[in-house]
Design a protein around this motif. Sequence first.
Motif, PDB file in Angstrom:
ATOM      1  N   LEU A 161      77.088 110.030   5.194  1.00 43.93           N
ATOM      2  CA  LEU A 161      77.817 109.773   6.452  1.00 43.93           C
ATOM      3  C   LEU A 161      78.934 108.752   6.230  1.00 43.93           C
ATOM      4  O   LEU A 161      80.021 108.877   6.795  1.00 43.93           O
ATOM      5  N   VAL A 214      82.981 109.257   7.119  1.00 45.62           N
ATOM      6  CA  VAL A 214      83.833 108.358   7.910  1.00 45.62           C
ATOM      7  C   VAL A 214      85.052 107.958   7.080  1.00 45.62           C
ATOM      8  O   VAL A 214      86.201 108.018   7.539  1.00 45.62           O
ATOM      9  N   GLU A 226      87.811 111.503  14.347  1.00 49.61           N
ATOM     10  CA  GLU A 226      86.437 111.031  14.545  1.00 49.61           C
ATOM     11  C   GLU A 226      85.441 112.105  14.136  1.00 49.61           C
ATOM     12  O   GLU A 226      85.785 113.289  14.061  1.00 49.61           O
ATOM     13  N   LEU A 227      84.208 111.697  13.933  1.00 53.00           N
ATOM     14  CA  LEU A 227      83.157 112.667  13.603  1.00 53.00           C
ATOM     15  C   LEU A 227      82.602 113.325  14.879  1.00 53.00           C
ATOM     16  O   LEU A 227      82.143 114.462  14.842  1.00 53.00           O
ATOM     17  N   LYS A 228      82.652 112.598  15.979  1.00 55.09           N
ATOM     18  CA  LYS A 228      82.104 113.098  17.241  1.00 55.09           C
ATOM     19  C   LYS A 228      82.705 114.465  17.601  1.00 55.09           C
ATOM     20  O   LYS A 228      83.918 114.635  17.568  1.00 55.09           O
ATOM     21  N   ALA A 287      73.661 112.150  11.770  1.00 51.22           N
ATOM     22  CA  ALA A 287      74.873 112.802  12.308  1.00 51.22           C
ATOM     23  C   ALA A 287      74.742 113.067  13.803  1.00 51.22           C
ATOM     24  O   ALA A 287      75.741 113.072  14.529  1.00 51.22           O
ATOM     25  N   PHE A 347      76.126 110.370  15.695  1.00 52.53           N
ATOM     26  CA  PHE A 347      77.596 110.380  15.753  1.00 52.53           C
ATOM     27  C   PHE A 347      78.104 111.415  16.755  1.00 52.53           C
ATOM     28  O   PHE A 347      79.302 111.510  16.977  1.00 52.53           O
ATOM     29  N   MET A 392      77.733 114.759  16.311  1.00 52.41           N
ATOM     30  CA  MET A 392      78.234 115.945  15.603  1.00 52.41           C
ATOM     31  C   MET A 392      77.408 117.165  15.991  1.00 52.41           C
ATOM     32  O   MET A 392      76.258 117.057  16.424  1.00 52.41           O
TER      33      MET A 392
END
Length: 306
Positions: free
Chosen positions: A111, A115, A129-131, A151, A154, A156
């Motif tokens: 992770l 990022v 962003e990962l979102k 994740a 986050f 995802m």
Amino acid sequence: MKVLIATDKPFAKVAVDGIRNVIEAAGYELALLEKYTDKKQLLEAISDANAVIIRSDIIDAEVLDAAKSLKIVVRAGAGYDNVDLDAATKHNVCVMNTPGQNSNAVAELALGLMVFAVRNQYNGTSGTELKGKKLGIHACGNVGRNVARIAKGFGMDLYGFDAYCSAESMEKDGIKAVSSQEELYQTCDIVSLHIPATPETKNSINGALVGLLPKGGVLVNTARKEVIDEVSLINLMEQRPDLRYVTDIMPAAHATFIEKFPERYFSTPKKMGAQTAEANINAGIAAAHQIVDFLKNGNERFRVNK
Ligand code: 3PG
């Protein structure tokens, strides 16, 4: 009985102390060989050992020939592609791993690399962003499941491919199972590799497969360098200036990757996914207990060779 820790990349001291406690409480002697620079040092240190704890250290036929009293090798970690299992069986040596013990550490690093990649290697420019992004988990063993757990935090969207896991077990962990690796790469913005290095997986992550990633795709490797077909990945990245590759296992062609893709490629200098005090303690002490239980009671629960 003599137990050797042979680690080119040493455990944290606290883990070595914990291993020593377990080994000495069983009435055995502990020897330590760390940061060795020459195989000869390993051949000498292992010559009178009855058991050995290793990490990615190579245990091949030559090492096993030198290890006249060896009964057991425990790889403190998950992947055992560094041990010649057939040669060990021929030498009547039991080989084990310690599954799951270092997987959170590796997953956290995966992770972290994601990022780092989507924030343009912290170079000051605006990243993403990962979102809300689609994460492909390529193999859903212990590390893949920990990646899924983190994740989710986050935000995802999780997809997974694993030829050996049922869709139900993946869905229980919030991972949508896809039916092929091609579908995984076509679907996901980021793919995180968690496959072992086996004859079937070597060079299997090639330009044709990675090229299925959508625009801006990221490949994250905390698995093994051998699974990557480096030449075809380099060719692909030349044709696709949007793709990024971040890895915890330095490729053989590291210099070429750096020269051609300085802003889209990153490798840690030395594999460090499992390089935390917690992972060292968990895997090292599990290895010590497995050795004692094997030598005293014949317990072969985590044996990986026939
Ligand atoms: C593993 O297979 O357990 C990981 O790749 C960690 O390897 P290491 O112990 O060499 O860091």
